[in-house]
Design a protein around this motif. Structure first.
Motif, PDB file in Angstrom:
ATOM      1  N   LEU A 117      53.481   7.908  23.472  1.00 23.78           N
ATOM      2  CA  LEU A 117      52.566   9.002  23.159  1.00 23.78           C
ATOM      3  C   LEU A 117      52.133   9.710  24.436  1.00 23.78           C
ATOM      4  CD1 LEU A 117      50.888  10.604  21.130  1.00 23.78           C
ATOM      5  CD2 LEU A 117      49.122   8.849  21.313  1.00 23.78           C
ATOM      6  N   PHE A 118      51.889   8.956  25.475  1.00 25.75           N
ATOM      7  CA  PHE A 118      51.524   9.535  26.762  1.00 25.75           C
ATOM      8  C   PHE A 118      52.658  10.427  27.276  1.00 25.75           C
ATOM      9  CE2 PHE A 118      50.998   9.572  31.323  1.00 25.75           C
ATOM     10  CZ  PHE A 118      49.638   9.785  31.455  1.00 25.75           C
ATOM     11  N   GLY A 119      53.890   9.945  27.193  1.00 18.09           N
ATOM     12  CA  GLY A 119      55.045  10.728  27.617  1.00 18.09           C
ATOM     13  C   GLY A 119      55.207  12.004  26.796  1.00 18.09           C
ATOM     14  N   TRP A 120      54.984  11.891  25.480  1.00 14.39           N
ATOM     15  CA  TRP A 120      55.052  13.061  24.605  1.00 14.39           C
ATOM     16  C   TRP A 120      54.045  14.113  25.055  1.00 14.39           C
ATOM     17  CZ3 TRP A 120      57.888  15.065  20.655  1.00 14.39           C
ATOM     18  CH2 TRP A 120      57.317  16.121  19.962  1.00 14.39           C
ATOM     19  N   ARG A 121      52.834  13.673  25.329  1.00 13.28           N
ATOM     20  CA  ARG A 121      51.781  14.611  25.739  1.00 13.28           C
ATOM     21  C   ARG A 121      52.078  15.234  27.093  1.00 13.28           C
ATOM     22  NH1 ARG A 121      46.680  11.159  23.536  1.00 13.28           N
ATOM     23  NH2 ARG A 121      46.788  11.905  21.404  1.00 13.28           N
ATOM     24  N   MET A 122      52.777  14.499  27.963  1.00 14.82           N
ATOM     25  CA  MET A 122      53.162  15.079  29.259  1.00 14.82           C
ATOM     26  C   MET A 122      54.111  16.254  29.053  1.00 14.82           C
ATOM     27  SD  MET A 122      51.744  13.905  31.988  1.00 14.82           S
ATOM     28  CE  MET A 122      52.849  14.466  33.269  1.00 14.82           C
ATOM     29  N   ILE A 123      54.971  16.166  28.063  1.00 16.78           N
ATOM     30  CA  ILE A 123      55.934  17.244  27.819  1.00 16.78           C
ATOM     31  C   ILE A 123      55.352  18.318  26.916  1.00 16.78           C
ATOM     32  CG2 ILE A 123      58.182  17.809  26.813  1.00 16.78           C
ATOM     33  CD1 ILE A 123      59.078  14.973  27.659  1.00 16.78           C
ATOM     34  N   ALA A 124      54.741  17.936  25.798  1.00 15.20           N
ATOM     35  CA  ALA A 124      54.290  18.901  24.793  1.00 15.20           C
ATOM     36  C   ALA A 124      52.894  19.438  25.062  1.00 15.20           C
ATOM     37  CB  ALA A 124      54.326  18.262  23.406  1.00 15.20           C
ATOM     38  N   GLY A 125      52.145  18.797  25.920  1.00 13.08           N
ATOM     39  CA  GLY A 125      50.754  19.217  26.123  1.00 13.08           C
ATOM     40  C   GLY A 125      49.942  18.856  24.895  1.00 13.08           C
ATOM     41  N   SER A 126      49.146  19.785  24.411  1.00 13.71           N
ATOM     42  CA  SER A 126      48.285  19.508  23.259  1.00 13.71           C
ATOM     43  C   SER A 126      48.934  19.910  21.933  1.00 13.71           C
ATOM     44  CB  SER A 126      46.944  20.233  23.428  1.00 13.71           C
ATOM     45  OG  SER A 126      47.161  21.625  23.468  1.00 13.71           O
ATOM     46  N   SER A 128      51.895  19.785  18.823  1.00 13.19           N
ATOM     47  CA  SER A 128      52.585  18.741  18.063  1.00 13.19           C
ATOM     48  C   SER A 128      54.087  18.976  18.050  1.00 13.19           C
ATOM     49  CB  SER A 128      52.041  18.688  16.634  1.00 13.19           C
ATOM     50  OG  SER A 128      52.253  19.927  15.995  1.00 13.19           O
ATOM     51  N   PHE A 129      54.578  19.825  18.933  1.00 14.39           N
ATOM     52  CA  PHE A 129      56.001  20.118  19.013  1.00 14.39           C
ATOM     53  C   PHE A 129      56.385  20.387  20.461  1.00 14.39           C
ATOM     54  CE2 PHE A 129      53.665  23.980  18.229  1.00 14.39           C
ATOM     55  CZ  PHE A 129      54.171  24.872  19.164  1.00 14.39           C
ATOM     56  N   ILE A 130      57.684  20.296  20.719  1.00 15.16           N
ATOM     57  CA  ILE A 130      58.210  20.572  22.056  1.00 15.16           C
ATOM     58  C   ILE A 130      59.111  21.791  21.955  1.00 15.16           C
ATOM     59  CG2 ILE A 130      59.719  19.730  23.897  1.00 15.16           C
ATOM     60  CD1 ILE A 130      58.760  16.914  23.259  1.00 15.16           C
ATOM     61  N   GLU A 131      58.915  22.726  22.885  1.00 16.13           N
ATOM     62  CA  GLU A 131      59.742  23.912  22.949  1.00 16.13           C
ATOM     63  C   GLU A 131      60.705  23.793  24.120  1.00 16.13           C
ATOM     64  OE1 GLU A 131      56.883  27.064  23.352  1.00 16.13           O
ATOM     65  OE2 GLU A 131      56.625  27.222  21.175  1.00 16.13           O
ATOM     66  N   MET A 132      61.732  24.630  24.111  1.00 18.79           N
ATOM     67  CA  MET A 132      62.711  24.612  25.188  1.00 18.79           C
ATOM     68  C   MET A 132      62.037  24.872  26.538  1.00 18.79           C
ATOM     69  SD  MET A 132      65.694  23.986  26.095  1.00 18.79           S
ATOM     70  CE  MET A 132      66.771  24.053  24.693  1.00 18.79           C
ATOM     71  N   ASP A 134      59.199  23.882  27.505  1.00 19.17           N
ATOM     72  CA  ASP A 134      58.595  22.637  27.969  1.00 19.17           C
ATOM     73  C   ASP A 134      59.631  21.795  28.705  1.00 19.17           C
ATOM     74  OD1 ASP A 134      56.088  23.189  26.715  1.00 19.17           O
ATOM     75  OD2 ASP A 134      56.938  22.514  24.809  1.00 19.17           O
ATOM     76  N   MET A 135      60.801  21.703  28.121  1.00 20.09           N
ATOM     77  CA  MET A 135      61.867  20.924  28.743  1.00 20.09           C
ATOM     78  C   MET A 135      62.282  21.565  30.075  1.00 20.09           C
ATOM     79  SD  MET A 135      61.993  18.465  26.741  1.00 20.09           S
ATOM     80  CE  MET A 135      63.383  17.552  27.320  1.00 20.09           C
ATOM     81  N   TYR A 136      62.323  22.891  30.085  1.00 20.80           N
ATOM     82  CA  TYR A 136      62.679  23.587  31.323  1.00 20.80           C
ATOM     83  C   TYR A 136      61.664  23.263  32.420  1.00 20.80           C
ATOM     84  CZ  TYR A 136      63.968  27.288  34.536  1.00 20.80           C
ATOM     85  OH  TYR A 136      64.362  27.970  35.641  1.00 20.80           O
ATOM     86  N   GLN A 137      60.367  23.277  32.089  1.00 19.88           N
ATOM     87  CA  GLN A 137      59.332  22.977  33.073  1.00 19.88           C
ATOM     88  C   GLN A 137      59.451  21.538  33.591  1.00 19.88           C
ATOM     89  OE1 GLN A 137      55.897  24.217  30.716  1.00 19.88           O
ATOM     90  NE2 GLN A 137      55.424  25.690  32.317  1.00 19.88           N
ATOM     91  N   VAL A 138      59.844  20.645  32.723  1.00 18.39           N
ATOM     92  CA  VAL A 138      59.959  19.241  33.128  1.00 18.39           C
ATOM     93  C   VAL A 138      61.142  19.026  34.062  1.00 18.39           C
ATOM     94  CG1 VAL A 138      60.478  16.922  32.277  1.00 18.39           C
ATOM     95  CG2 VAL A 138      58.796  18.335  31.098  1.00 18.39           C
ATOM     96  N   PHE A 139      62.272  19.657  33.747  1.00 21.64           N
ATOM     97  CA  PHE A 139      63.495  19.354  34.491  1.00 21.64           C
ATOM     98  C   PHE A 139      63.851  20.348  35.576  1.00 21.64           C
ATOM     99  CE2 PHE A 139      64.069  17.078  30.444  1.00 21.64           C
ATOM    100  CZ  PHE A 139      64.158  15.797  30.969  1.00 21.64           C
ATOM    101  N   TYR A 140      63.224  21.506  35.594  1.00 20.99           N
ATOM    102  CA  TYR A 140      63.591  22.505  36.603  1.00 20.99           C
ATOM    103  C   TYR A 140      62.430  22.904  37.409  1.00 20.99           C
ATOM    104  CZ  TYR A 140      67.875  22.620  33.966  1.00 20.99           C
ATOM    105  OH  TYR A 140      69.036  22.258  33.325  1.00 20.99           O
TER     106      TYR A 140
END
Length: 140
Positions: A117-126, A128-132, A134-140
């Motif tokens: 859940l902590f990892g999910w919140r790191m990517i999705a923020g507040s 309930s879904f993850i957008e592309m 979000d993934m771009y911010q994490v990996f690039y």
């Protein structure tokens, strides 16, 4: 793997739209008794000593103090902001010792579900879904 078709995307969107928002989940979780902190008293004393150094002997740490304590610069600001938002359970833009020690306890002693859940919140923020993005911010 091929891109998802429009129909598959609509099905996924419909499923995510039924999920409760993070705000609703947070209010439900706050009503429950938080799990006990598993650190020893000695560990908590050492954590408190370090916490007080970071927040200049105050009782609350603001975002700038938190970011400085992590030693993050530049592009990593994204992670520091997300991490701070996760730790700041009451949303007052400050982190108290209780919030800080719960964060560390989750990282070191949490269950797989709590860490997930902590990892999910790191990517999705507040959300309930993850957008592309979000993934771009994490990996690039």
């Amino acid at each position: 793997m091929d891109d998802l078709g429009d129909q598959q995307i609509e099905v996924i969107d419909a499923a995510f739209s039924k999920l409760r928002t993070d705000r609703q989940l947070r209010s439900e979780v706050q009503l429950k008794q938080p799990p006990p902190i598993l650190f020893s008293n000695e560990d908590l004393q050492n954590i408190r000593k370090d916490f007080l150094k970071v927040c200049n002997e105050g009782e609350l740490m603001d975002y700038d103090q938190f970011r400085t304590s992590l030693g993050l610069l530049g592009a990593e600001d994204f992670f520091a902001r997300r991490l701070f938002a996760i730790i700041d359970l009451n949303g007052d833009q400050h982190v108290g010792f209780e919030e800080y020690s719960r964060y560390l306890d989750t990282i070191f002693n949490g269950t797989t579900a709590q860490k997930s859940l902590f990892g999910w919140r790191m990517i999705a923020g507040s959300r309930s879904f993850i957008e592309m993005r979000d993934m771009y911010q994490v990996f690039y």
